[in-house]
Design a protein around this motif. Sequence first.
Motif, PDB file in Angstrom:
ATOM      1  N   VAL A 164     -14.626 -45.811 -66.725  1.00 21.25           N
ATOM      2  CA  VAL A 164     -15.919 -46.087 -66.086  1.00 21.25           C
ATOM      3  C   VAL A 164     -15.741 -46.061 -64.566  1.00 21.25           C
ATOM      4  O   VAL A 164     -16.585 -45.526 -63.842  1.00 21.25           O
ATOM      5  CB  VAL A 164     -16.493 -47.445 -66.546  1.00 21.25           C
ATOM      6  N   THR A 217     -20.369 -46.027 -68.460  1.00 15.32           N
ATOM      7  CA  THR A 217     -20.965 -45.154 -67.456  1.00 15.32           C
ATOM      8  C   THR A 217     -22.485 -45.133 -67.576  1.00 15.32           C
ATOM      9  O   THR A 217     -23.195 -45.156 -66.565  1.00 15.32           O
ATOM     10  CB  THR A 217     -20.376 -43.736 -67.576  1.00 15.32           C
ATOM     11  N   TRP A 219     -27.157 -49.602 -61.608  1.00 18.59           N
ATOM     12  CA  TRP A 219     -26.941 -49.399 -60.177  1.00 18.59           C
ATOM     13  C   TRP A 219     -27.537 -48.115 -59.611  1.00 18.59           C
ATOM     14  O   TRP A 219     -27.719 -48.001 -58.406  1.00 18.59           O
ATOM     15  CB  TRP A 219     -25.450 -49.459 -59.843  1.00 18.59           C
ATOM     16  N   ARG A 253     -18.993 -40.004 -58.359  1.00 17.53           N
ATOM     17  CA  ARG A 253     -20.309 -39.813 -57.746  1.00 17.53           C
ATOM     18  C   ARG A 253     -20.227 -39.799 -56.211  1.00 17.53           C
ATOM     19  O   ARG A 253     -21.090 -39.226 -55.543  1.00 17.53           O
ATOM     20  CB  ARG A 253     -21.221 -40.933 -58.215  1.00 17.53           C
ATOM     21  N   VAL A 310     -23.659 -48.500 -66.133  1.00 16.40           N
ATOM     22  CA  VAL A 310     -23.576 -48.474 -64.667  1.00 16.40           C
ATOM     23  C   VAL A 310     -24.705 -47.622 -64.093  1.00 16.40           C
ATOM     24  O   VAL A 310     -25.362 -48.008 -63.120  1.00 16.40           O
ATOM     25  CB  VAL A 310     -22.196 -47.951 -64.191  1.00 16.40           C
ATOM     26  N   GLY A 311     -24.959 -46.480 -64.694  1.00 17.26           N
ATOM     27  CA  GLY A 311     -26.043 -45.616 -64.226  1.00 17.26           C
ATOM     28  C   GLY A 311     -27.394 -46.301 -64.280  1.00 17.26           C
ATOM     29  O   GLY A 311     -28.201 -46.180 -63.355  1.00 17.26           O
ATOM     30  N   THR A 361     -15.430 -42.364 -63.426  1.00 14.81           N
ATOM     31  CA  THR A 361     -16.684 -41.615 -63.489  1.00 14.81           C
ATOM     32  C   THR A 361     -17.669 -42.114 -62.432  1.00 14.81           C
ATOM     33  O   THR A 361     -18.432 -41.328 -61.875  1.00 14.81           O
ATOM     34  CB  THR A 361     -17.334 -41.701 -64.878  1.00 14.81           C
ATOM     35  N   THR A 362     -17.623 -43.395 -62.140  1.00 13.23           N
ATOM     36  CA  THR A 362     -18.510 -43.953 -61.116  1.00 13.23           C
ATOM     37  C   THR A 362     -18.086 -43.495 -59.723  1.00 13.23           C
ATOM     38  O   THR A 362     -18.920 -43.070 -58.917  1.00 13.23           O
ATOM     39  CB  THR A 362     -18.537 -45.489 -61.197  1.00 13.23           C
ATOM     40  N   THR A 363     -16.794 -43.551 -59.429  1.00  8.68           N
ATOM     41  CA  THR A 363     -16.335 -43.137 -58.096  1.00  8.68           C
ATOM     42  C   THR A 363     -16.516 -41.641 -57.885  1.00  8.68           C
ATOM     43  O   THR A 363     -16.702 -41.202 -56.747  1.00  8.68           O
ATOM     44  CB  THR A 363     -14.853 -43.519 -57.856  1.00  8.68           C
TER      45      THR A 363
END
Length: 104
Positions: free
Chosen positions: A14, A70, A77, A21, A73-74, A17-19
């Motif tokens: 997670v 993910t 945030w 972005r 989080v999407g 995949t977040t970073t």
Amino acid sequence: MPWVYLIVGGLFEVGFTTTLRFVDGFRNGPWTLAFLVSVAISMALLELAARTIPMGTAYAVWGGIGAIGTVIVGMLWFGEPASVVRALLILAIVAAIAGLRLTA
């Protein structure tokens, strides 16, 4: 302990995949470093877990944790849509992961 490695590895998935972005074509140094560290930790923990847990099960659980995290989080945030259908599909993934855990 292998299941702990797998869960923590999924959480680091997670993270990467977040970073991802924010790496901006890998030109943003701090975010790129965070991405690379997260990938390395996630993969290392998957490898440790797969020494004991069957590889197919380990990969499916790791990927499921990453996918669920993910999506959450999407939604929380990044303003991605949150709907009943998405929530039910997330629950289906959770059920599948639990089923794999029970059969491993």
